[in-house]
Design a protein around this motif. Sequence first.
Motif, PDB file in Angstrom:
ATOM      1  N   THR A  86    -137.784  71.151  -6.780  1.00  0.00           N
ATOM      2  CA  THR A  86    -137.187  70.840  -5.484  1.00  0.00           C
ATOM      3  C   THR A  86    -137.489  69.388  -5.139  1.00  0.00           C
ATOM      4  O   THR A  86    -138.485  68.821  -5.600  1.00  0.00           O
ATOM      5  N   PHE A  87    -136.641  68.809  -4.303  1.00  0.00           N
ATOM      6  CA  PHE A  87    -136.863  67.424  -3.890  1.00  0.00           C
ATOM      7  C   PHE A  87    -136.194  67.203  -2.545  1.00  0.00           C
ATOM      8  O   PHE A  87    -135.343  67.985  -2.107  1.00  0.00           O
ATOM      9  N   ALA A  88    -136.586  66.142  -1.876  1.00  0.00           N
ATOM     10  CA  ALA A  88    -136.031  65.793  -0.570  1.00  0.00           C
ATOM     11  C   ALA A  88    -135.881  64.285  -0.480  1.00  0.00           C
ATOM     12  O   ALA A  88    -136.461  63.532  -1.270  1.00  0.00           O
ATOM     13  N   ASP A  89    -135.112  63.846   0.501  1.00  0.00           N
ATOM     14  CA  ASP A  89    -134.868  62.417   0.674  1.00  0.00           C
ATOM     15  C   ASP A  89    -136.017  61.791   1.455  1.00  0.00           C
ATOM     16  O   ASP A  89    -135.962  61.671   2.680  1.00  0.00           O
ATOM     17  N   SER A  90    -137.059  61.371   0.746  1.00  0.00           N
ATOM     18  CA  SER A  90    -138.229  60.765   1.398  1.00  0.00           C
ATOM     19  C   SER A  90    -138.325  59.267   1.123  1.00  0.00           C
ATOM     20  O   SER A  90    -139.346  58.647   1.416  1.00  0.00           O
ATOM     21  N   TYR A  91    -137.268  58.683   0.573  1.00  0.00           N
ATOM     22  CA  TYR A  91    -137.275  57.236   0.316  1.00  0.00           C
ATOM     23  C   TYR A  91    -137.402  56.489   1.643  1.00  0.00           C
ATOM     24  O   TYR A  91    -136.681  56.752   2.609  1.00  0.00           O
ATOM     25  N   GLY A  92    -138.361  55.561   1.702  1.00  0.00           N
ATOM     26  CA  GLY A  92    -138.563  54.785   2.914  1.00  0.00           C
ATOM     27  C   GLY A  92    -139.506  55.406   3.918  1.00  0.00           C
ATOM     28  O   GLY A  92    -139.782  54.810   4.962  1.00  0.00           O
ATOM     29  N   ALA A  93    -140.037  56.595   3.615  1.00  0.00           N
ATOM     30  CA  ALA A  93    -140.971  57.239   4.544  1.00  0.00           C
ATOM     31  C   ALA A  93    -142.268  56.438   4.608  1.00  0.00           C
ATOM     32  O   ALA A  93    -142.716  55.884   3.595  1.00  0.00           O
ATOM     33  N   PRO A  94    -142.888  56.345   5.796  1.00  0.00           N
ATOM     34  CA  PRO A  94    -144.121  55.552   5.912  1.00  0.00           C
ATOM     35  C   PRO A  94    -145.274  56.170   5.151  1.00  0.00           C
ATOM     36  O   PRO A  94    -145.414  57.395   5.091  1.00  0.00           O
ATOM     37  N   MET A 102    -141.302  54.496  -1.924  1.00  0.00           N
ATOM     38  CA  MET A 102    -140.189  53.861  -2.616  1.00  0.00           C
ATOM     39  C   MET A 102    -139.587  54.741  -3.706  1.00  0.00           C
ATOM     40  O   MET A 102    -139.082  54.248  -4.722  1.00  0.00           O
ATOM     41  N   GLY A 103    -139.648  56.043  -3.523  1.00  0.00           N
ATOM     42  CA  GLY A 103    -139.049  56.972  -4.472  1.00  0.00           C
ATOM     43  C   GLY A 103    -138.859  58.326  -3.821  1.00  0.00           C
ATOM     44  O   GLY A 103    -138.911  58.462  -2.597  1.00  0.00           O
ATOM     45  N   ASN A 104    -138.607  59.328  -4.656  1.00  0.00           N
ATOM     46  CA  ASN A 104    -138.525  60.724  -4.210  1.00  0.00           C
ATOM     47  C   ASN A 104    -139.527  61.551  -4.991  1.00  0.00           C
ATOM     48  O   ASN A 104    -139.739  61.312  -6.195  1.00  0.00           O
ATOM     49  N   ASP A 105    -140.147  62.519  -4.334  1.00  0.00           N
ATOM     50  CA  ASP A 105    -141.067  63.428  -5.002  1.00  0.00           C
ATOM     51  C   ASP A 105    -140.309  64.676  -5.443  1.00  0.00           C
ATOM     52  O   ASP A 105    -139.661  65.342  -4.624  1.00  0.00           O
ATOM     53  N   ILE A 106    -140.401  64.976  -6.730  1.00  0.00           N
ATOM     54  CA  ILE A 106    -139.775  66.185  -7.273  1.00  0.00           C
ATOM     55  C   ILE A 106    -140.891  67.200  -7.496  1.00  0.00           C
ATOM     56  O   ILE A 106    -141.743  67.012  -8.375  1.00  0.00           O
ATOM     57  N   MET A 107    -140.906  68.255  -6.700  1.00  0.00           N
ATOM     58  CA  MET A 107    -141.961  69.248  -6.777  1.00  0.00           C
ATOM     59  C   MET A 107    -141.699  70.196  -7.949  1.00  0.00           C
ATOM     60  O   MET A 107    -140.550  70.447  -8.334  1.00  0.00           O
ATOM     61  N   VAL A 210    -134.555  51.307  -5.811  1.00  0.00           N
ATOM     62  CA  VAL A 210    -133.395  51.742  -5.024  1.00  0.00           C
ATOM     63  C   VAL A 210    -133.669  53.154  -4.507  1.00  0.00           C
ATOM     64  O   VAL A 210    -134.614  53.828  -4.925  1.00  0.00           O
ATOM     65  N   ASP A 211    -132.823  53.601  -3.598  1.00  0.00           N
ATOM     66  CA  ASP A 211    -132.936  54.973  -3.100  1.00  0.00           C
ATOM     67  C   ASP A 211    -132.444  55.919  -4.195  1.00  0.00           C
ATOM     68  O   ASP A 211    -131.247  55.938  -4.512  1.00  0.00           O
ATOM     69  N   PRO A 212    -133.346  56.732  -4.788  1.00  0.00           N
ATOM     70  CA  PRO A 212    -132.914  57.578  -5.904  1.00  0.00           C
ATOM     71  C   PRO A 212    -132.237  58.877  -5.471  1.00  0.00           C
ATOM     72  O   PRO A 212    -131.717  59.607  -6.319  1.00  0.00           O
ATOM     73  N   TYR A 213    -132.245  59.154  -4.168  1.00  0.00           N
ATOM     74  CA  TYR A 213    -131.772  60.469  -3.712  1.00  0.00           C
ATOM     75  C   TYR A 213    -130.322  60.763  -4.117  1.00  0.00           C
ATOM     76  O   TYR A 213    -130.055  61.844  -4.661  1.00  0.00           O
TER      77      TYR A 213
END
Length: 237
Positions: A86-94, A102-107, A210-213
């Motif tokens: 699973t993954f979510a759009d977390s690019y840019g989260a503090p 600067m990426g996305n976490d894929i659980m 870049v935003d990988p989402y």
Amino acid sequence: MRLAQRRITLAAFVLLALSLTVPAAGAQIPDPPERTDPTITDAVNVDEPVIDDEPTPPAPPVIDYSWMPDPDDFVIVFPQPQMNSTFADSYGAPRSENRLHMGNDIMGDRGDPVVSIADGRIIKMTTSTRAGYYIAVDHGDGYSSYYIHLNNDASGDDGRGGAATAFAAGLEVGDPVAAGQVIGYVGDSGNAEGTAPHTHFEIRFHNRAVDPYPYLVAAHERWLLEQEIAAGVTPFR
């Protein structure tokens, strides 16, 4: 005689005055009247500036999306091809220290395979305090991909693994890899130690993240469709 009478009269007058001003023993002393002058304050001079002892935190960096390439220009395969991913759009989260994610976490599950998203060549296989074990692949035309927090556990969450549990066997920097080839395994190394196992995934264009989402969404949808076709649950063959 007259002098003595005057002294007695004066003493009596003093005693009478004291009796009027000094309360008797046990008598309640009234509170002083409240001040009503609105210009008087008990704290600070109203003209003095108020000093805030807490420093104002710096504003987080602002992400500029204008330079990012069109996701349709770089088609990828899904980097963690398991049904439980699973993954979510977390690019840019503090993040801490005024950083941005600067990426996305894929659980996923610890030890799940991680694959290269496209043909390329390995440019990094290493470890660091923050990233833990990670691998980077150059895909040409300015694109590269990073797979971070790979597995460092031999059993459970013991941290006794290392490169042997993080990277696919036989790989070295400089080796070519194909799209979909296993290059590493899901974990929690680096500053992700103790969190749920996941891969911090990045796509970089000329070494800028870049935003990988949108890339992941499209790749995941294609992968799910491939699984449905293989299972015969769609009319497509």
